[in-house]
Design a protein around this motif. Sequence first.
Motif, PDB file in Angstrom:
ATOM      1  N   TYR A  48      -4.482  -0.107  11.455  1.00 31.45           N
ATOM      2  CA  TYR A  48      -4.630   1.067  10.597  1.00 31.45           C
ATOM      3  C   TYR A  48      -5.023   2.269  11.449  1.00 31.45           C
ATOM      4  O   TYR A  48      -5.588   2.112  12.531  1.00 31.45           O
ATOM      5  N   MET A  97       0.834  -1.199   0.000  1.00 36.33           N
ATOM      6  CA  MET A  97       0.000   0.000   0.000  1.00 36.33           C
ATOM      7  C   MET A  97       0.872   1.253   0.000  1.00 36.33           C
ATOM      8  O   MET A  97       0.628   2.192  -0.747  1.00 36.33           O
ATOM      9  N   ILE A 108      -9.249   6.530   9.211  1.00 39.64           N
ATOM     10  CA  ILE A 108      -9.808   6.034   7.959  1.00 39.64           C
ATOM     11  C   ILE A 108     -11.159   5.355   8.164  1.00 39.64           C
ATOM     12  O   ILE A 108     -11.862   5.091   7.207  1.00 39.64           O
ATOM     13  N   GLN A 110       2.371   2.549  -3.056  1.00 32.66           N
ATOM     14  CA  GLN A 110       1.497   3.331  -3.945  1.00 32.66           C
ATOM     15  C   GLN A 110       1.213   4.724  -3.410  1.00 32.66           C
ATOM     16  O   GLN A 110       0.958   5.637  -4.162  1.00 32.66           O
ATOM     17  N   VAL A 111       1.184   4.850  -2.089  1.00 28.29           N
ATOM     18  CA  VAL A 111       0.845   6.140  -1.490  1.00 28.29           C
ATOM     19  C   VAL A 111       1.876   6.463  -0.411  1.00 28.29           C
ATOM     20  O   VAL A 111       2.562   5.574   0.089  1.00 28.29           O
ATOM     21  N   GLY A 156       0.998   8.327   2.391  1.00 30.07           N
ATOM     22  CA  GLY A 156       0.328   8.408   3.686  1.00 30.07           C
ATOM     23  C   GLY A 156      -1.040   7.782   3.598  1.00 30.07           C
ATOM     24  O   GLY A 156      -1.675   7.779   2.547  1.00 30.07           O
ATOM     25  N   LEU A 157      -1.499   7.211   4.718  1.00 30.64           N
ATOM     26  CA  LEU A 157      -2.816   6.576   4.750  1.00 30.64           C
ATOM     27  C   LEU A 157      -3.613   7.259   5.857  1.00 30.64           C
ATOM     28  O   LEU A 157      -3.219   7.190   7.024  1.00 30.64           O
ATOM     29  N   GLY A 158      -4.690   7.903   5.493  1.00 25.18           N
ATOM     30  CA  GLY A 158      -5.495   8.605   6.495  1.00 25.18           C
ATOM     31  C   GLY A 158      -4.692   9.651   7.239  1.00 25.18           C
ATOM     32  O   GLY A 158      -4.954   9.916   8.404  1.00 25.18           O
TER      33      GLY A 158
END
Lengths: 259, 266
Positions: free
Chosen positions: A185, A38, A189, A41-42, A44-46
């Motif tokens: 996580y 993940m 999110i 691809q990005v 940062g998440l949330g």
Amino acid sequence: MVAGMWIRSTLTYRSSFALTLLSSLLVTFFDFVVILLMFGQVSGLGGFSFAEVAFLYGTAGTSFGLADLVMGSLPRMGKRVRDGSLDTFLLRPAPVLAQVAADRFALRRLGRIAQGLLVLVWGLVLLDGVEWTPLKVLLVPVMLLSGALIFAALMVLGASTLFWLQDAAEVTSSFTYGGNTMLQYPPTIFAQDLVRGVVFVVPLAFVNWLPALYVLGRTPPAGVPGWTAFLSPVIAVVCCAVAGLAWRTGLRSYRSTGS
Amino acid sequence: MRLYATVAAGGFRRHATYRVATAAGVFTNTVFGFILSYTYIALWDVRPTLGGYDMADALAYVWIGQALITVCGLMGGGFEEELIERIRTGDIAVDLYRPADLQAWWFAANLGRAAYQLLGRGIAPMLFGALVFDLTLPSSPWTWLAFLGSVTLGAIVSFAVWYLVAMSAFWLLDGQGVLQVAWLGGLFFSGMLLPLNVFPGALGELARVLPWASMLQVPADVYLGRYEGWGVLGAYAFQGCWAVVLLATGRAVQAAATRKVVVQGG
């Protein structure tokens, strides 16, 4: 003692044990690869960086691993209630819960703890911008232990329902395994109602979210006050008390199959 | 043929007896569907066309995955532990005496099980997901039909993989190690945690040609209409090839194992 028996039985075949331990580490490692993919691809998440997510993952994973090491055999109990072989445990002069927990005790579950700790250390190394105070340093082990107790209490609570619902072991795993996945996580999110649910209904947020967010210097989710970060041990004790009560009630209502 | 139809019906009925277990399973799949959906939303918020899926496609993918976990045996075929136990205890000798083929017998029973799981554990979480989230839904009945065909093939490939795993017990007796490797394959390479078309580079290419891709990624892509028109046949061919190869291997291994059992029994 029963656990000791199963440990001895596993250690009889040392190379086989080493292999299962390794593959168990690998299985949980691939679980973390998903997060790596993940973040390929990005960035940062949330709103959380990789190091912060790794910190969340490591704390939840270690707590869950510790609880799973001790209580991971409990879902098997449904079968023993169904076929009546739980009776054997009632006759032995040892607490039934300890016996059920030690039934088929699998030392390979150490792999899960090792993986959780590895990711935790990795996250800690990568974390910058956290101002470490003695309080925060102390909060990390406290969080791991209380988290493990909360998870363990949930597992016992779930196992208690098996006295009545012999086939429903999976419901427990949606709270334990599912909770573990969710806590890996950032809370930002998820829908806020869901977050409120794991604060007030099933207190999973106390496993790592609330203390971890304090360590990371972020505001707690769902409008919860900041001091809740230090409540984890209290919540853990309450959970254990409730689980103990449920277990006693369940055990008292147990009627053997009569066969 | 009649015999195997009866066996399949028996597999269906047997699993239909465990209603509490089915309800518990639906609950679990729904909870996991929710958790995964939110992580996918976070991911697709930042990268709206990741892997060629839009948000609605990605969410549909999550719920297809939850629906197919037991149907296509992503985390366990649902029969291998029983078969391994029979091999370990020697009960398998009785099965081999029966006037039915061992592989075909378990194949039929497992097909019945998969059909029940599709009805019992597949549809409910999918409906739940569609109610709460905005999922891609195929508009054409043909897509649904093509999807059903692909799921059937996925269930067959799954059976073939888990049958091979179980056969290893003839030599290893324990089977725990092999089970764990197969479990890992199912969990990671089926694309249950993350769609395989999001996997980067060589890892992605490898993941997309392994048999596990037949169990979730290919059916999901058929559902999402990524194979146009006759292209569906290409998807079927991929799944069919793995099914044939793995079933044939299973048969060869079974033959070798049976010879071994005869030697032991003598």
